[in-house]
Motif scaffolding. Structure first.
Motif, PDB file in Angstrom:
ATOM      1  N   THR A  15       0.932  -1.028   0.020  1.00 29.39           N
ATOM      2  CA  THR A  15      -0.026   0.017  -0.013  1.00 29.39           C
ATOM      3  C   THR A  15       0.952   1.280   0.038  1.00 29.39           C
ATOM      4  O   THR A  15       1.983   1.323   0.613  1.00 29.39           O
ATOM      5  N   THR A  16       0.496   2.287  -0.852  1.00 27.69           N
ATOM      6  CA  THR A  16       1.136   3.573  -0.863  1.00 27.69           C
ATOM      7  C   THR A  16       0.726   4.589   0.158  1.00 27.69           C
ATOM      8  O   THR A  16      -0.581   4.320   0.599  1.00 27.69           O
ATOM      9  N   ALA A  17       1.384   5.610   0.401  1.00 30.42           N
ATOM     10  CA  ALA A  17       0.775   6.410   1.441  1.00 30.42           C
ATOM     11  C   ALA A  17      -0.617   7.274   1.133  1.00 30.42           C
ATOM     12  O   ALA A  17      -1.123   7.733   1.848  1.00 30.42           O
ATOM     13  N   ASP A  18      -0.912   7.335  -0.415  1.00 31.63           N
ATOM     14  CA  ASP A  18      -1.931   8.102  -0.706  1.00 31.63           C
ATOM     15  C   ASP A  18      -3.078   7.174  -0.990  1.00 31.63           C
ATOM     16  O   ASP A  18      -4.035   7.494  -1.756  1.00 31.63           O
ATOM     17  N   GLU A  19      -3.085   5.922  -0.468  1.00 32.55           N
ATOM     18  CA  GLU A  19      -4.291   4.814  -0.861  1.00 32.55           C
ATOM     19  C   GLU A  19      -4.585   4.285   0.324  1.00 32.55           C
ATOM     20  O   GLU A  19      -3.886   4.102   1.415  1.00 32.55           O
ATOM     21  N   ILE A  20      -5.724   3.708   0.221  1.00 32.70           N
ATOM     22  CA  ILE A  20      -6.371   2.952   1.517  1.00 32.70           C
ATOM     23  C   ILE A  20      -6.505   1.523   1.144  1.00 32.70           C
ATOM     24  O   ILE A  20      -6.944   1.397   0.125  1.00 32.70           O
ATOM     25  N   ARG A  21      -6.307   0.618   1.846  1.00 31.95           N
ATOM     26  CA  ARG A  21      -6.081  -0.763   1.561  1.00 31.95           C
ATOM     27  C   ARG A  21      -7.230  -1.576   2.753  1.00 31.95           C
ATOM     28  O   ARG A  21      -6.817  -1.184   3.919  1.00 31.95           O
ATOM     29  N   LEU A  22      -8.063  -2.251   2.103  1.00 32.21           N
ATOM     30  CA  LEU A  22      -8.709  -3.145   3.118  1.00 32.21           C
ATOM     31  C   LEU A  22      -8.791  -4.653   2.601  1.00 32.21           C
ATOM     32  O   LEU A  22      -8.774  -4.993   1.481  1.00 32.21           O
ATOM     33  N   ASP A  23      -8.689  -5.381   3.742  1.00 28.33           N
ATOM     34  CA  ASP A  23      -8.935  -6.807   3.152  1.00 28.33           C
ATOM     35  C   ASP A  23     -10.269  -7.417   3.236  1.00 28.33           C
ATOM     36  O   ASP A  23     -11.135  -6.632   4.307  1.00 28.33           O
ATOM     37  N   ALA A  24     -10.727  -8.090   2.240  1.00 29.83           N
ATOM     38  CA  ALA A  24     -11.996  -8.318   2.088  1.00 29.83           C
ATOM     39  C   ALA A  24     -12.318  -9.773   1.476  1.00 29.83           C
ATOM     40  O   ALA A  24     -11.395 -10.300   1.006  1.00 29.83           O
ATOM     41  N   VAL A  25     -13.493 -10.077   1.385  1.00 28.34           N
ATOM     42  CA  VAL A  25     -14.054 -11.412   0.899  1.00 28.34           C
ATOM     43  C   VAL A  25     -15.055 -11.125  -0.055  1.00 28.34           C
ATOM     44  O   VAL A  25     -15.988 -10.040  -0.012  1.00 28.34           O
ATOM     45  N   VAL A  26     -14.921 -11.653  -1.466  1.00 29.25           N
ATOM     46  CA  VAL A  26     -15.900 -11.441  -2.566  1.00 29.25           C
ATOM     47  C   VAL A  26     -17.210 -12.199  -1.972  1.00 29.25           C
ATOM     48  O   VAL A  26     -17.168 -13.392  -1.916  1.00 29.25           O
ATOM     49  N   VAL A  27     -18.435 -11.465  -2.057  1.00 31.13           N
ATOM     50  CA  VAL A  27     -19.766 -11.947  -1.618  1.00 31.13           C
ATOM     51  C   VAL A  27     -20.343 -12.560  -2.928  1.00 31.13           C
ATOM     52  O   VAL A  27     -20.777 -13.502  -2.806  1.00 31.13           O
ATOM     53  N   THR A  87      -7.713  -7.852  -1.702  1.00 25.27           N
ATOM     54  CA  THR A  87      -7.485  -6.669  -1.139  1.00 25.27           C
ATOM     55  C   THR A  87      -8.316  -5.715  -2.158  1.00 25.27           C
ATOM     56  O   THR A  87      -8.166  -5.478  -3.239  1.00 25.27           O
ATOM     57  N   VAL A  88      -8.758  -4.784  -1.385  1.00 25.57           N
ATOM     58  CA  VAL A  88      -9.378  -3.566  -1.975  1.00 25.57           C
ATOM     59  C   VAL A  88      -8.728  -2.185  -1.803  1.00 25.57           C
ATOM     60  O   VAL A  88      -8.317  -1.971  -0.698  1.00 25.57           O
ATOM     61  N   ARG A  89      -8.352  -1.803  -3.271  1.00 26.69           N
ATOM     62  CA  ARG A  89      -7.621  -0.455  -2.615  1.00 26.69           C
ATOM     63  C   ARG A  89      -8.321   0.782  -3.309  1.00 26.69           C
ATOM     64  O   ARG A  89      -8.989   0.606  -4.417  1.00 26.69           O
ATOM     65  N   PHE A  90      -8.081   2.152  -2.920  1.00 26.45           N
ATOM     66  CA  PHE A  90      -8.721   3.180  -3.374  1.00 26.45           C
ATOM     67  C   PHE A  90      -7.854   4.266  -2.935  1.00 26.45           C
ATOM     68  O   PHE A  90      -7.380   4.250  -1.731  1.00 26.45           O
ATOM     69  N   ALA A  91      -7.771   5.590  -3.872  1.00 27.14           N
ATOM     70  CA  ALA A  91      -6.858   6.474  -3.497  1.00 27.14           C
ATOM     71  C   ALA A  91      -7.635   7.523  -2.342  1.00 27.14           C
ATOM     72  O   ALA A  91      -9.032   7.366  -2.629  1.00 27.14           O
ATOM     73  N   ARG A  92      -7.066   7.922  -1.504  1.00 22.41           N
ATOM     74  CA  ARG A  92      -7.738   8.756  -0.605  1.00 22.41           C
ATOM     75  C   ARG A  92      -8.349  10.133  -1.332  1.00 22.41           C
ATOM     76  O   ARG A  92      -9.339  10.531  -0.875  1.00 22.41           O
ATOM     77  N   ALA A  93      -7.614  10.473  -2.356  1.00 18.37           N
ATOM     78  CA  ALA A  93      -8.168  11.708  -3.244  1.00 18.37           C
ATOM     79  C   ALA A  93      -9.493  11.287  -3.847  1.00 18.37           C
ATOM     80  O   ALA A  93     -10.392  12.142  -4.156  1.00 18.37           O
ATOM     81  N   ASP A  94      -9.988   9.932  -4.012  1.00 15.32           N
ATOM     82  CA  ASP A  94     -11.154   9.687  -4.396  1.00 15.32           C
ATOM     83  C   ASP A  94     -12.456   9.693  -3.554  1.00 15.32           C
ATOM     84  O   ASP A  94     -13.662   9.331  -3.795  1.00 15.32           O
ATOM     85  N   VAL A  95     -11.996   9.746  -2.219  1.00 16.77           N
ATOM     86  CA  VAL A  95     -13.042   9.627  -1.421  1.00 16.77           C
ATOM     87  C   VAL A  95     -13.742  11.018  -1.156  1.00 16.77           C
ATOM     88  O   VAL A  95     -12.876  12.149  -0.910  1.00 16.77           O
ATOM     89  N   VAL A  96     -14.907  11.408  -1.400  1.00 19.23           N
ATOM     90  CA  VAL A  96     -15.589  12.718  -1.244  1.00 19.23           C
ATOM     91  C   VAL A  96     -16.097  12.746  -0.055  1.00 19.23           C
ATOM     92  O   VAL A  96     -16.998  12.023   0.658  1.00 19.23           O
TER      93      VAL A  96
END
Length: 361
Positions: free
Chosen positions: A292-304, A346-355
């Motif tokens: 994970t980079t500093a500008d993103e959020i990482r979450l461990d998940a299971v595909v439902v 793992t689910v990743r998304f950039a902090r900048a994309d969170v509104v």
């Protein structure tokens, strides 16, 4: 009228100059039905030549606003201005607007040409002149060869175009459209969306379009007002409405989104306030993928669940602590999803994309 993203348009003051120059101006508009405020203090300016959509669920007040503009309802309070003239108490026929309804309202015993020319006949236009203008209107909607038919001999899309021709032949300053595509099937509705946008650009008149279909509003509009409970919850361009929703209501109603409550936002972002992130901003990777980079959020998940959409896959996930997420995998040449039900990912998304979301007004 330009509003800050997420602003409550019914509380924004506007100048008298705007009311004088706009095609439509609403000031403190209110409509009460018994104890119910169907329209609750709306201020709004719609520019000349604008394709403007009022979007919201049933009962949100959008159709009542349209009827107040048309003169089919009388305002309990507030004013309606058309081209700088106060028409709040004017009769519908005294207003330079025309309305196209979902049910078309064509006369079954008249030919297509006579249906289009009917409004001109009511206005006392001579037979030769009204026939020429009606034929020109039919040519505009590409039905010039069908003027001799009766409405029952036309398809749904053709009848809709006849209704449009009957409206534009009167050359109104404003055309009001009350869910005119709602009765059409998906393929025909998409085709009519393109034709409607092209027609508006060719004519250059103001279109005010009422719909509950988010995709339709995003496709057609120069600007959108999102309604709920008789008020405008957000006003902006399609891009502003979709990418920077101003409240949890707008984020949830316009498209699919992942909403984070204050407690989740505090844990993920260190900020105690509601936030949202769109599914296409989420990226699914194997748990052993890059760090994970500093500008993103990482979450461990299971595909439902994974749902095939044709253009991609919609993937429903659940994180280890029970957070439900939706991600959109875009089609990249393979029909198979990279994520399968039961997979640990793992689910990743950039902090900048969170509104960040403001509280609903």
């Amino acid at each position: 009228m330009s509003l800050p993203t997420g602003a409550d348009a019914s509380t924004v003051a506007t100048s008298g100059d705007a009311a004088a120059t706009a095609a439509i101006s609403l000031r403190g508009l209110r409509k009460q039905f018994g104890d119910v405020a169907a329209v609750d203090g709306v201020d709004l300016d719609i520019a000349d030549g604008e394709f403007f959509s009022m979007l919201g669920p049933s009962g949100s007040g959008k159709t009542t606003v349209l009827r107040l503009i048309a003169g089919f309802e009388t305002a309990t309070a507030g004013t309606v201005w058309l081209g700088g003239t106060d028409v709040t108490r004017a009769a519908p026929f005294e207003r330079d607007v025309h309305t196209v309804f979902q049910d078309y309202a064509l006369f079954p015993h008249m030919s297509v040409l006579d249906n289009v020319a009917y409004g001109l006949r009511v206005r006392g236009i001579g037979r030769k002149d009204r026939r020429g203008r009606a034929e020109q209107a039919l040519d505009t909607v590409r039905l010039g060869q069908l003027g001799g038919r009766r409405p029952h001999q036309l398809s749904g899309g053709q009848r809709q175009r006849v209704a449009l021709a009957r409206a534009i032949v009167l050359e109104p300053r404003v055309l009001l459209l009350d869910e005119p595509l709602g009765a059409l099937d998906l393929k025909l509705r998409e085709q009519m969306q393109v034709e409607l946008k092209q027609l508006q650009r060719d004519l250059g008149i103001t279109f005010v379009f009422v719909t509950h279909d988010q995709e339709e509003a995003l496709t057609l509009s120069d600007r959108i007002a999102v309604f709920d409970a008789g008020r405008i919850q957000q006003l902006g361009t399609p891009r502003e409405i979709y990418e920077t929703p101003g409240s949890a209501y707008v984020a949830g109603f316009v498209g699919t989104t992942n909403l984070f409550d204050a407690a989740t936002s505090q844990r993920l972002l260190g900020v105690r306030a509601e936030h949202a992130v769109r599914p296409e901003r989420l990226r699914i990777t194997p748990t052993s993928a890059e760090p994970t980079t500093a500008d993103e959020i990482r979450l461990d998940a299971v595909v439902v669940e994974t749902i095939y959409l044709g253009t991609g896959n919609r993937v429903h996930l659940r994180t280890d602590d029970g957070l439900e997420l939706v991600a959109l995998e875009q089609y990249t040449g393979s029909l198979d999803s990279a994520a399968h039900r039961g997979d640990a990912v793992t689910v990743r998304f950039a902090r900048a994309d969170v509104v960040p979301l403001a509280a609903a007004p």
